[in-house]
Motif scaffolding. Structure first.
Motif, PDB file in Angstrom:
ATOM      1  N   ILE A 186       0.842  -1.209   0.000  1.00  0.00           N
ATOM      2  CA  ILE A 186       0.000   0.000   0.000  1.00  0.00           C
ATOM      3  C   ILE A 186       0.868   1.246   0.000  1.00  0.00           C
ATOM      4  CG2 ILE A 186      -2.074  -0.953   1.073  1.00  0.00           C
ATOM      5  CD1 ILE A 186      -1.101   0.317   3.757  1.00  0.00           C
ATOM      6  N   THR A 187       0.381   2.276  -0.664  1.00  0.00           N
ATOM      7  CA  THR A 187       1.103   3.549  -0.704  1.00  0.00           C
ATOM      8  C   THR A 187       0.127   4.666  -0.364  1.00  0.00           C
ATOM      9  OG1 THR A 187       0.626   3.701  -3.060  1.00  0.00           O
ATOM     10  CG2 THR A 187       2.778   2.799  -2.449  1.00  0.00           C
ATOM     11  N   ALA A 188       0.680   5.812  -0.019  1.00  0.00           N
ATOM     12  CA  ALA A 188      -0.162   6.975   0.263  1.00  0.00           C
ATOM     13  C   ALA A 188      -0.938   7.342  -1.002  1.00  0.00           C
ATOM     14  CB  ALA A 188       0.718   8.140   0.715  1.00  0.00           C
ATOM     15  N   PRO A 189      -2.122   7.936  -0.856  1.00  0.00           N
ATOM     16  CA  PRO A 189      -2.856   8.388  -2.043  1.00  0.00           C
ATOM     17  C   PRO A 189      -2.026   9.415  -2.818  1.00  0.00           C
ATOM     18  CG  PRO A 189      -3.849   9.272  -0.022  1.00  0.00           C
ATOM     19  CD  PRO A 189      -2.821   8.276   0.393  1.00  0.00           C
ATOM     20  N   ALA A 190      -2.315   9.537  -4.099  1.00  0.00           N
ATOM     21  CA  ALA A 190      -1.591  10.498  -4.947  1.00  0.00           C
ATOM     22  C   ALA A 190      -1.697  11.903  -4.355  1.00  0.00           C
ATOM     23  CB  ALA A 190      -2.185  10.484  -6.355  1.00  0.00           C
ATOM     24  N   ASP A 191      -0.662  12.691  -4.554  1.00  0.00           N
ATOM     25  CA  ASP A 191      -0.637  14.055  -4.021  1.00  0.00           C
ATOM     26  C   ASP A 191      -1.741  14.871  -4.688  1.00  0.00           C
ATOM     27  OD1 ASP A 191      -0.109  16.658  -3.260  1.00  0.00           O
ATOM     28  OD2 ASP A 191       2.062  16.410  -3.364  1.00  0.00           O
ATOM     29  N   SER A 192      -2.683  15.336  -3.864  1.00  0.00           N
ATOM     30  CA  SER A 192      -3.839  16.061  -4.405  1.00  0.00           C
ATOM     31  C   SER A 192      -3.641  17.560  -4.314  1.00  0.00           C
ATOM     32  CB  SER A 192      -5.074  15.679  -3.598  1.00  0.00           C
ATOM     33  OG  SER A 192      -4.845  16.090  -2.256  1.00  0.00           O
ATOM     34  N   GLY A 193      -2.543  17.974  -3.710  1.00  0.00           N
ATOM     35  CA  GLY A 193      -2.278  19.410  -3.613  1.00  0.00           C
ATOM     36  C   GLY A 193      -2.674  20.039  -2.297  1.00  0.00           C
ATOM     37  N   SER A 194      -3.417  19.306  -1.447  1.00  0.00           N
ATOM     38  CA  SER A 194      -3.746  19.876  -0.134  1.00  0.00           C
ATOM     39  C   SER A 194      -3.843  18.768   0.910  1.00  0.00           C
ATOM     40  CB  SER A 194      -5.063  20.655  -0.178  1.00  0.00           C
ATOM     41  OG  SER A 194      -6.169  19.766  -0.147  1.00  0.00           O
ATOM     42  N   LEU A 195      -3.563  19.123   2.159  1.00  0.00           N
ATOM     43  CA  LEU A 195      -3.651  18.162   3.257  1.00  0.00           C
ATOM     44  C   LEU A 195      -5.081  17.633   3.388  1.00  0.00           C
ATOM     45  CD1 LEU A 195      -2.487  16.715   5.747  1.00  0.00           C
ATOM     46  CD2 LEU A 195      -2.975  18.785   7.079  1.00  0.00           C
ATOM     47  N   ARG A 196      -6.050  18.528   3.272  1.00  0.00           N
ATOM     48  CA  ARG A 196      -7.447  18.106   3.451  1.00  0.00           C
ATOM     49  C   ARG A 196      -7.827  17.037   2.416  1.00  0.00           C
ATOM     50  NH1 ARG A 196     -11.619  20.792   6.127  1.00  0.00           N
ATOM     51  NH2 ARG A 196     -10.170  22.522   6.382  1.00  0.00           N
ATOM     52  N   ALA A 197      -7.487  17.260   1.164  1.00  0.00           N
ATOM     53  CA  ALA A 197      -7.858  16.295   0.117  1.00  0.00           C
ATOM     54  C   ALA A 197      -7.050  15.003   0.269  1.00  0.00           C
ATOM     55  CB  ALA A 197      -7.663  16.916  -1.261  1.00  0.00           C
ATOM     56  N   ASP A 198      -5.770  15.122   0.643  1.00  0.00           N
ATOM     57  CA  ASP A 198      -4.972  13.910   0.875  1.00  0.00           C
ATOM     58  C   ASP A 198      -5.560  13.076   2.017  1.00  0.00           C
ATOM     59  OD1 ASP A 198      -3.181  14.547  -1.132  1.00  0.00           O
ATOM     60  OD2 ASP A 198      -1.439  14.767   0.177  1.00  0.00           O
ATOM     61  N   LEU A 199      -5.971  13.742   3.106  1.00  0.00           N
ATOM     62  CA  LEU A 199      -6.527  12.996   4.250  1.00  0.00           C
ATOM     63  C   LEU A 199      -7.877  12.384   3.895  1.00  0.00           C
ATOM     64  CD1 LEU A 199      -5.657  15.175   7.401  1.00  0.00           C
ATOM     65  CD2 LEU A 199      -4.703  12.937   6.794  1.00  0.00           C
ATOM     66  N   VAL A 236       1.757  11.613   3.819  1.00  0.00           N
ATOM     67  CA  VAL A 236       0.747  12.675   3.680  1.00  0.00           C
ATOM     68  C   VAL A 236       1.097  13.878   4.556  1.00  0.00           C
ATOM     69  CG1 VAL A 236      -1.659  13.201   4.299  1.00  0.00           C
ATOM     70  CG2 VAL A 236      -1.132  11.193   2.882  1.00  0.00           C
ATOM     71  N   LEU A 237       1.588  13.622   5.762  1.00  0.00           N
ATOM     72  CA  LEU A 237       1.932  14.728   6.671  1.00  0.00           C
ATOM     73  C   LEU A 237       3.177  15.467   6.182  1.00  0.00           C
ATOM     74  CD1 LEU A 237       1.256  12.956  10.099  1.00  0.00           C
ATOM     75  CD2 LEU A 237      -0.227  14.587   8.909  1.00  0.00           C
ATOM     76  N   GLU A 238       4.154  14.707   5.661  1.00  0.00           N
ATOM     77  CA  GLU A 238       5.387  15.358   5.182  1.00  0.00           C
ATOM     78  C   GLU A 238       5.112  16.230   3.958  1.00  0.00           C
ATOM     79  OE1 GLU A 238       8.216  12.167   4.747  1.00  0.00           O
ATOM     80  OE2 GLU A 238       8.846  12.322   6.848  1.00  0.00           O
ATOM     81  N   ARG A 239       4.204  15.772   3.093  1.00  0.00           N
ATOM     82  CA  ARG A 239       3.820  16.624   1.962  1.00  0.00           C
ATOM     83  C   ARG A 239       3.262  17.956   2.462  1.00  0.00           C
ATOM     84  NH1 ARG A 239      -0.101  12.470  -1.035  1.00  0.00           N
ATOM     85  NH2 ARG A 239       1.489  10.996  -1.726  1.00  0.00           N
ATOM     86  N   ALA A 240       2.430  17.883   3.511  1.00  0.00           N
ATOM     87  CA  ALA A 240       1.815  19.114   4.042  1.00  0.00           C
ATOM     88  C   ALA A 240       2.884  20.032   4.634  1.00  0.00           C
ATOM     89  CB  ALA A 240       0.755  18.763   5.081  1.00  0.00           C
ATOM     90  N   VAL A 241       3.917  19.437   5.242  1.00  0.00           N
ATOM     91  CA  VAL A 241       5.032  20.251   5.750  1.00  0.00           C
ATOM     92  C   VAL A 241       5.733  20.929   4.574  1.00  0.00           C
ATOM     93  CG1 VAL A 241       7.273  20.185   6.934  1.00  0.00           C
ATOM     94  CG2 VAL A 241       5.342  18.853   7.833  1.00  0.00           C
ATOM     95  N   ARG A 242       5.985  20.159   3.505  1.00  0.00           N
ATOM     96  CA  ARG A 242       6.683  20.746   2.345  1.00  0.00           C
ATOM     97  C   ARG A 242       5.863  21.859   1.703  1.00  0.00           C
ATOM     98  NH1 ARG A 242       8.188  15.236   1.336  1.00  0.00           N
ATOM     99  NH2 ARG A 242       6.606  15.009  -0.294  1.00  0.00           N
TER     100      ARG A 242
END
Lengths: 190, 190
Positions: free
Chosen positions: B58-71, B122-128
């Motif tokens: 399993i992998t994280a969902p594709a980067d959707s551009g926002s934390l809310r959409a990723d979560l 998902v959290l690290e993307r939001a930090v970036r």
């Protein structure tokens, strides 16, 4: 007599697990007739839930003066309920409830409603204090509180009291932040 | 061969439930030797977890551009994992894992770690993106996400897709608010 039934249930759960107890063995251990048990509980699921998770007399924690402290106490109460029953018996109970829609509906209408009433009381106090503008989505808050503790206990198997109390406080903090936060700054990506 | 084992496990879970399947019946149904199964999985718990909850890919969902959409996407993935396996079998699996500390440790180190890696991503993307100042307490966020879905499925028995998706979105919203909120206004009572 209620206390004798509760004590018998808890003893038998510890000795034989959820699968090993019946209305008959509980009646015999408690020294009461089986009819007396059926007058109190419609089935084994309700009897074990009431005896080893929580009964219908649970109340919200005493008003501590703040939402954060009330939620911390409530999470500690939930953790205590979910660890009164041994984890294998909790899973056996949940499986038995899941397999029997009539019992699931009765437990939903009685035991889960008392949990929701405790959550509501804590949230309404926060509204009266001016901490919250309105009572938020009760189902979501109930699931955040009970689900987090359930996940911690069943999936992470960390049930020693200290880590459980620390986790309860951490979840209460996060949920308090959720409910009382001002709107977030817009995300640069949104 | 992996696909045959997964298909056999899922068929047998649907037909016989968790308690009714063994390594032998899965091997026979999949048309493979039992040794082939044991080369892949240390035991029944890992086999069923991989076949009917989620595997190690399993992998994280594709980067959707926002934390809310990723979560929101991550909560939908969690809901899908927890409803691929029928609820009674999920409870049987959890009971079997709980009863066997060695299997619990193996599942923690493998399957639960892959879940944590998805949450971390998902959290690290939001930090970036600048949405979060730092990666928050991973254990608490993981428990909020998985626990809420688990509680909804096991305690409220609402597993139709529409209400599950709505609930996943509501939980993702609440957790996004928690993580991105500015500090709350001080409570008048604190």
């Amino acid at each position: 007599m209620d206390a004798a039934i509760v004590a018998a249930c808890r003893q038998l759960l510890a000795e034989a697990g959820y699968g090993g107890i019946t209305m008959d063995t509980v009646a015999a251990r408690a020294g009461v007739g089986k009819a007396a048990i059926y007058r109190r509980y419609a089935g084994k699921q309700e009897m074990v839930f009431a005896a080893a998770v929580h009964d219908l007399t649970i109340t919200a924690p005493a008003d501590s003066g703040s939402l954060r402290a009330d939620l911390t106490a409530l999470c500690a109460d939930i953790a205590a309920s979910l660890t009164t029953i041994p984890a294998p018996s909790l899973l056996g109970l949940l499986a038995d409830i899941t397999a029997d829609p009539a019992s699931a509906a009765r437990i939903q209408e009685a035991f889960v409603e008392t949990e929701r009433a405790c959550v509501t009381e804590v949230l309404e106090r926060a509204v009266r204090r001016g901490e919250l503008p309105a009572v938020p989505d009760l189902t979501a808050v109930h699931a955040l509180l009970t689900g987090s503790m359930l996940s911690w206990i069943l999936m992470l198997h960390r049930t020693d009291r200290r880590t459980l109390d620390e986790f309860a406080a951490a979840i209460a903090d996060l949920v308090t932040t959720t409910l009382t936060a001002r709107p977030p700054k817009p995300s640069p990506a949104e």
